[in-house]
Write an enzyme that holds these catalytic residues in place. Structure first.
Site, mmCIF file in Angstrom:
data_model
loop_
_atom_site.group_PDB
_atom_site.id
_atom_site.type_symbol
_atom_site.label_atom_id
_atom_site.label_comp_id
_atom_site.label_asym_id
_atom_site.label_seq_id
_atom_site.Cartn_x
_atom_site.Cartn_y
_atom_site.Cartn_z
ATOM 1 C CB SER A 204 -0.848 -0.008 1.275
ATOM 2 O OG SER A 204 -1.456 1.245 1.485
ATOM 3 C CE1 TYR B 147 -4.172 -2.190 5.175
ATOM 4 C CE2 TYR B 147 -3.126 -0.072 4.799
ATOM 5 C CZ TYR B 147 -3.771 -1.185 4.315
ATOM 6 O OH TYR B 147 -4.002 -1.320 2.956
ATOM 7 C CE LYS C 212 -1.561 -3.735 3.256
ATOM 8 N NZ LYS C 212 -1.758 -4.907 2.387
HETATM 9 N N1 NAD Z 1 -8.727 -0.420 -1.116
HETATM 10 C C1 NAD Z 1 -7.669 0.341 -0.985
HETATM 11 O O1 NAD Z 1 -7.746 1.578 -1.064
HETATM 12 C C2 NAD Z 1 -6.303 -0.272 -0.788
HETATM 13 C C3 NAD Z 1 -5.182 0.594 -0.830
HETATM 14 C C4 NAD Z 1 -3.936 0.059 -0.653
HETATM 15 C C5 NAD Z 1 -3.775 -1.307 -0.447
HETATM 16 N N2 NAD Z 1 -4.877 -2.116 -0.393
HETATM 17 C C6 NAD Z 1 -4.650 -3.545 -0.180
HETATM 18 O O2 NAD Z 1 -5.286 -4.264 -1.225
HETATM 19 C C7 NAD Z 1 -5.530 -5.591 -0.770
HETATM 20 C C8 NAD Z 1 -6.954 -5.990 -1.143
HETATM 21 O O3 NAD Z 1 -7.868 -5.206 -0.385
HETATM 22 P P1 NAD Z 1 -9.208 -4.592 -1.009
HETATM 23 O O4 NAD Z 1 -9.117 -3.129 -0.849
HETATM 24 O O5 NAD Z 1 -9.481 -5.165 -2.318
HETATM 25 O O6 NAD Z 1 -10.252 -5.072 0.101
HETATM 26 P P2 NAD Z 1 -11.553 -6.011 0.033
HETATM 27 O O7 NAD Z 1 -12.035 -6.061 1.445
HETATM 28 O O8 NAD Z 1 -12.486 -5.537 -1.012
HETATM 29 O O9 NAD Z 1 -10.954 -7.412 -0.396
HETATM 30 C C9 NAD Z 1 -10.139 -8.155 0.483
HETATM 31 C C10 NAD Z 1 -10.458 -9.638 0.334
HETATM 32 O O10 NAD Z 1 -9.562 -10.359 1.203
HETATM 33 C C11 NAD Z 1 -10.304 -11.372 1.849
HETATM 34 N N3 NAD Z 1 -9.663 -11.757 3.109
HETATM 35 C C12 NAD Z 1 -9.655 -11.094 4.289
HETATM 36 N N4 NAD Z 1 -8.986 -11.792 5.201
HETATM 37 C C13 NAD Z 1 -8.527 -12.901 4.586
HETATM 38 C C14 NAD Z 1 -7.751 -14.017 5.016
HETATM 39 N N5 NAD Z 1 -7.327 -14.131 6.288
HETATM 40 N N6 NAD Z 1 -7.475 -14.990 4.118
HETATM 41 C C15 NAD Z 1 -7.935 -14.897 2.838
HETATM 42 N N7 NAD Z 1 -8.682 -13.889 2.391
HETATM 43 C C16 NAD Z 1 -8.966 -12.892 3.256
HETATM 44 C C17 NAD Z 1 -11.692 -10.803 2.062
HETATM 45 O O11 NAD Z 1 -12.660 -11.822 2.240
HETATM 46 C C18 NAD Z 1 -11.881 -10.001 0.773
HETATM 47 O O12 NAD Z 1 -12.522 -10.781 -0.223
HETATM 48 C C19 NAD Z 1 -5.253 -5.582 0.728
HETATM 49 O O13 NAD Z 1 -3.972 -6.140 0.964
HETATM 50 C C20 NAD Z 1 -5.267 -4.114 1.082
HETATM 51 O O14 NAD Z 1 -4.514 -3.827 2.217
HETATM 52 C C21 NAD Z 1 -6.134 -1.627 -0.568
#
Ligand code: NAD
Length: 289
Positions: free
Chosen positions: A143, A156, A160
């Protein structure tokens, strides 16, 4: 990697958000997909929707924080499709607060999924991918919070930063060994996903009965939700990721405004100036978004 058609990808956190976007892009590139997620209902629904598009799909319910479950995921993926060429260690959750306000359970949950989940993926898949002796690529989702100071969600941010370090280490050692396995670290800005509802994925044993919520935590949650709602669609992130894989680009940053915040942080670091309050940086970015 330049050619994707006929290859196999494993995506964790594939049932929603960025993982789901990457899975759809894989299908668009004619890549077979192994979808892994701990939310079984959402995983099945995603699998059915991708199959309806004509994709070859294997769904493996997986909690990435459990080492044995990732081992099973790798075994099933290799047994079913005979190889894995793309690995997206993407599953992640967000929770926390100031370092002392985040509970023991917050720390354990967030580091378990965001950091140990990636470590498990790297340990289980890298040797198998190296043994294939063919072009492969691993993308770890970190992230922007892994590249700049974050004050409001310590677990968090810590997780990251660690994923960035792990990915750099993986990249450097694989380059040293002239491996055909390439590596990228994905550091998105804000993406329109379900991450504000991450609490629903928290296992029972790591829930807190009475969780103190300070005014600061409440305010930063509001800012976080507003940023996510105004975020980039996951499909756009997926396209950026595949362009980067084609170019063997290690750092994948998705948005100029977040790169600016990282630049400011890095400049302060280089002249040993103390960190700036991240909410001030976020506020400025939000105002100009
Ligand atoms: N959305 C943002 O703005 C953003 C920004 C930077 C980084 N990220 C990173 O992107 C990645 C995806 O997140 P997202 O934003 O798509 O969120 P999201 O909540 O839409 O998707 C995350 C998915 O991970 C699954 N999950 C959670 N815990 C789990 C586990 N223990 N084992 C397996 N699956 C699990 C959830 O069921 C969900 O389907 C994450 O690593 C998040 O930190 C997101």
């Amino acid at each position: 990697m330049k050619q994707f058609a006929g290859k196999t990808a494993v995506i964790t956190g594939a049932a929603s958000g960025i993982g789901r976007g990457i899975a759809e892009w894989c299908v668009h590139e004619k890549v077979r997909v192994v979808l892994a997620d701990m939310d079984e209902a959402a995983l099945c629904a995603a699998g059915d929707e991708l199959k309806a598009l004509g994709a070859e799909v294997l769904c493996v319910p997986t909690d990435v924080s459990e080492r044995e479950e990732i081992e099973t995921l790798a075994q099933k993926a290799f047994d079913t499709f005979g190889g894995v060429h793309l690995l997206f260690n993407n599953a992640g959750v967000a929770a926390g607060g100031a370092p002392w306000e985040a509970t023991w359970n917050d720390w354990e949950w967030v580091l378990g999924v965001n950091l140990w989940g990636v470590i498990h993926g790297v340990k289980a898949f890298t040797p198998r991918m190296m043994a294939q002796n063919t072009a492969c690529h691993i993308v770890n989702t970190a992230s922007c919070a892994g590249l700049m100071a974050g004050g409001s969600s310590a677990p968090y941010s810590v997780s990251k930063h660690a994923v960035v370090a792990l990915s750099e280490s993986l990249y450097l050692t694989l380059e040293q060994r002239r491996s055909l396995v390439k590596v990228s670290v994905l550091c998105p800005g804000m993406v329109r996903t379900n991450i504000p509802n991450a609490e629903s994925h928290r296992p029972e044993r790591l829930r807190d009965e009475t969780r103190p919520v300070s005014a600061t935590m409440q305010a930063s949650r509001g800012t976080f939700e507003a940023l996510i709602a105004a975020g980039m669609p996951p499909a756009q992130v997926a396209k950026i990721v595949f362009d980067a894989i084609r170019k063997e680009q290690f750092y994948i940053l998705t948005e100029a405004k977040w790169m600016e915040a990282i630049r400011l942080r890095t400049e302060r670091l280089m002249v040993m100036e103390n960190p700036e309050n991240p909410s001030a940086v976020l506020g400025t970015i939000l105002k100009h978004a």
